[in-house]
Write a protein that holds these residues in place. Structure first.
Motif, mmCIF file in Angstrom:
data_model
loop_
_atom_site.group_PDB
_atom_site.id
_atom_site.type_symbol
_atom_site.label_atom_id
_atom_site.label_comp_id
_atom_site.label_asym_id
_atom_site.label_seq_id
_atom_site.Cartn_x
_atom_site.Cartn_y
_atom_site.Cartn_z
ATOM 1 N N ASN A 184 68.793 62.237 12.102
ATOM 2 C CA ASN A 184 68.139 63.277 12.262
ATOM 3 C C ASN A 184 67.058 63.734 10.981
ATOM 4 O OD1 ASN A 184 70.069 63.822 14.434
ATOM 5 N ND2 ASN A 184 71.555 64.458 12.761
ATOM 6 N N CYS A 185 66.356 62.898 10.500
ATOM 7 C CA CYS A 185 65.571 62.762 9.565
ATOM 8 C C CYS A 185 64.276 63.360 10.270
ATOM 9 C CB CYS A 185 65.196 61.712 8.784
ATOM 10 S SG CYS A 185 63.799 61.782 7.548
ATOM 11 N N ALA A 186 63.499 64.323 9.828
ATOM 12 C CA ALA A 186 62.452 64.889 10.449
ATOM 13 C C ALA A 186 60.949 64.277 9.874
ATOM 14 C CB ALA A 186 62.298 66.224 10.147
ATOM 15 N N THR A 187 61.236 63.429 8.830
ATOM 16 C CA THR A 187 60.136 62.735 8.105
ATOM 17 C C THR A 187 59.965 61.434 8.737
ATOM 18 O OG1 THR A 187 60.730 63.936 6.151
ATOM 19 C CG2 THR A 187 59.234 62.006 5.897
ATOM 20 N N CYS A 188 60.980 60.695 9.129
ATOM 21 C CA CYS A 188 60.829 59.445 9.787
ATOM 22 C C CYS A 188 61.354 59.214 11.037
ATOM 23 C CB CYS A 188 61.401 58.309 8.876
ATOM 24 S SG CYS A 188 63.106 58.500 8.754
ATOM 25 N N GLY A 189 61.932 60.335 11.549
ATOM 26 C CA GLY A 189 62.470 60.214 12.776
ATOM 27 C C GLY A 189 63.808 58.957 13.092
ATOM 28 N N GLY A 190 64.458 58.813 12.004
ATOM 29 C CA GLY A 190 65.624 58.005 11.950
ATOM 30 C C GLY A 190 65.112 56.347 11.659
ATOM 31 N N GLN A 191 63.863 56.067 11.621
ATOM 32 C CA GLN A 191 63.397 54.614 11.296
ATOM 33 C C GLN A 191 63.845 54.370 9.802
ATOM 34 O OE1 GLN A 191 62.358 52.708 14.040
ATOM 35 N NE2 GLN A 191 62.993 54.358 15.173
ATOM 36 N N GLY A 192 63.525 55.059 9.030
ATOM 37 C CA GLY A 192 63.804 54.599 7.715
ATOM 38 C C GLY A 192 62.471 54.313 7.088
ATOM 39 N N GLU A 193 61.493 54.277 7.531
ATOM 40 C CA GLU A 193 60.211 53.955 6.835
ATOM 41 C C GLU A 193 59.037 54.604 7.549
ATOM 42 O OE1 GLU A 193 59.880 49.755 7.788
ATOM 43 O OE2 GLU A 193 59.535 50.094 9.770
ATOM 44 N N LEU A 194 58.155 55.058 6.602
ATOM 45 C CA LEU A 194 56.811 56.022 7.173
ATOM 46 C C LEU A 194 55.716 54.790 7.209
ATOM 47 C CD1 LEU A 194 57.344 58.644 4.765
ATOM 48 C CD2 LEU A 194 58.104 58.593 6.951
ATOM 49 N N GLU A 195 54.851 55.013 8.311
ATOM 50 C CA GLU A 195 53.558 54.286 8.289
ATOM 51 C C GLU A 195 52.428 55.119 7.607
ATOM 52 O OE1 GLU A 195 50.698 53.102 12.118
ATOM 53 O OE2 GLU A 195 53.052 53.018 12.308
ATOM 54 N N CYS A 196 51.986 54.407 6.805
ATOM 55 C CA CYS A 196 50.874 54.845 5.975
ATOM 56 C C CYS A 196 49.710 53.838 6.139
ATOM 57 C CB CYS A 196 51.263 55.423 4.598
ATOM 58 S SG CYS A 196 51.939 53.727 3.896
ATOM 59 N N GLY A 197 48.427 54.481 5.894
ATOM 60 C CA GLY A 197 47.378 53.545 5.764
ATOM 61 C C GLY A 197 46.256 54.222 5.246
ATOM 62 N N VAL A 198 45.013 53.499 4.867
ATOM 63 C CA VAL A 198 44.149 53.896 4.315
ATOM 64 C C VAL A 198 42.752 53.436 5.169
ATOM 65 C CG1 VAL A 198 42.327 53.531 2.214
ATOM 66 C CG2 VAL A 198 44.743 53.277 1.939
ATOM 67 N N TYR A 199 42.158 54.565 5.167
ATOM 68 C CA TYR A 199 40.915 54.492 6.236
ATOM 69 C C TYR A 199 39.976 53.248 6.100
ATOM 70 C CZ TYR A 199 36.589 55.730 8.772
ATOM 71 O OH TYR A 199 35.540 55.593 9.810
ATOM 72 N N GLY A 200 39.764 52.546 7.100
ATOM 73 C CA GLY A 200 39.098 51.395 6.876
ATOM 74 C C GLY A 200 39.972 50.085 6.984
ATOM 75 N N GLN A 201 41.348 50.098 6.824
ATOM 76 C CA GLN A 201 42.168 48.819 6.932
ATOM 77 C C GLN A 201 42.637 48.905 8.297
ATOM 78 O OE1 GLN A 201 45.450 49.630 4.277
ATOM 79 N NE2 GLN A 201 44.697 48.713 2.537
ATOM 80 N N GLU A 202 42.581 47.639 8.711
ATOM 81 C CA GLU A 202 42.961 47.528 10.123
ATOM 82 C C GLU A 202 44.699 47.370 10.272
ATOM 83 O OE1 GLU A 202 41.852 43.570 11.452
ATOM 84 O OE2 GLU A 202 39.588 43.983 10.841
ATOM 85 N N GLU A 203 45.517 47.030 9.495
ATOM 86 C CA GLU A 203 46.752 47.118 9.472
ATOM 87 C C GLU A 203 47.284 48.219 8.740
ATOM 88 O OE1 GLU A 203 48.722 43.336 8.900
ATOM 89 O OE2 GLU A 203 47.407 42.404 10.264
ATOM 90 N N PRO A 204 48.257 49.131 9.057
ATOM 91 C CA PRO A 204 49.140 50.085 8.408
ATOM 92 C C PRO A 204 50.069 49.456 7.371
ATOM 93 C CG PRO A 204 50.003 50.009 10.519
ATOM 94 C CD PRO A 204 48.789 48.849 10.485
ATOM 95 N N GLY A 205 50.165 50.333 6.380
ATOM 96 C CA GLY A 205 51.381 49.951 5.379
ATOM 97 C C GLY A 205 52.364 50.881 5.639
ATOM 98 N N TYR A 206 53.722 50.250 4.975
ATOM 99 C CA TYR A 206 54.953 51.079 5.331
ATOM 100 C C TYR A 206 55.531 51.449 4.267
ATOM 101 C CZ TYR A 206 54.190 49.315 9.972
ATOM 102 O OH TYR A 206 53.859 49.056 11.575
ATOM 103 N N ASP A 207 56.019 52.563 4.175
ATOM 104 C CA ASP A 207 56.771 53.009 2.639
ATOM 105 C C ASP A 207 58.192 53.455 3.173
ATOM 106 O OD1 ASP A 207 56.910 53.613 0.248
ATOM 107 O OD2 ASP A 207 55.830 55.682 0.105
ATOM 108 N N ASP A 208 59.081 53.412 2.200
ATOM 109 C CA ASP A 208 60.433 53.758 2.412
ATOM 110 C C ASP A 208 60.581 55.665 2.698
ATOM 111 O OD1 ASP A 208 61.343 51.222 2.453
ATOM 112 O OD2 ASP A 208 61.965 51.304 0.249
ATOM 113 N N CYS A 209 61.441 55.973 3.318
ATOM 114 C CA CYS A 209 61.687 57.432 3.366
ATOM 115 C C CYS A 209 62.704 57.589 2.423
ATOM 116 C CB CYS A 209 62.111 57.715 4.816
ATOM 117 S SG CYS A 209 62.471 59.540 5.175
ATOM 118 N N HIS A 210 62.710 58.807 2.006
ATOM 119 C CA HIS A 210 63.804 59.434 1.126
ATOM 120 C C HIS A 210 65.125 59.256 1.789
ATOM 121 C CE1 HIS A 210 64.382 63.106 3.258
ATOM 122 N NE2 HIS A 210 63.417 63.060 3.617
ATOM 123 N N CYS A 211 65.382 59.235 2.910
ATOM 124 C CA CYS A 211 66.714 59.246 3.705
ATOM 125 C C CYS A 211 67.510 57.712 3.785
ATOM 126 C CB CYS A 211 66.634 59.767 5.002
ATOM 127 S SG CYS A 211 65.821 58.912 6.065
#
Length: 112
Positions: A44-71
């Motif tokens: 029920n996590c509102a930040t990650c939607g139950g996946q456990g990781e967040l997709e984050c990226g920098v403008y200009g990068q082709e592949e996104p990075g992943y970061d752990d969620c607090h849950c």
């Protein structure tokens, strides 16, 4: 009963074949096999939607990075070091002669 307890508390036991950790003095220990108790992500996590990781990226990068969620942090809550395999089991096996056409043959004569 243990599985019900683990499911209710959102916990999971995982096997890691090559875990590397750092001691207090900064020296690395490993890679060694471990059994670890990890926390599962909150469904029920509102930040990650139950996946456990967040997709984050920098403008200009082709592949996104992943970061752990607090849950659901990546690091285990508790882990137990398992013994290493004996050295005699880690030796490479003698392979079959690739030039021989019969896979069941035994080479017991000298090559000359």
């Amino acid at each position: 009963m243990i599985l019900k307890l683990l499911a209710r508390r959102r916990l999971e036991v995982r096997y890691w074949g090559g875990w590397v950790t750092t001691r207090r003095d900064g020296r690395q220990v490993g890679p060694r096999p471990i059994l670890a108790l990890h926390r599962l992500p909150d469904p029920n996590c509102a930040t990650c939607g139950g996946q456990g990781e967040l997709e984050c990226g920098v403008y200009g990068q082709e592949e996104p990075g992943y970061d752990d969620c607090h849950c659901a942090p990546f690091l285990p809550l508790v882990f137990v070091w398992l013994p290493k395999r004996p050295a005699w089991t880690r030796r490479p096996h003698v392979a079959h002669d690739p030039w021989c056409t019969d896979p069941n043959c035994i080479h017991n004569q000298p090559p000359f």
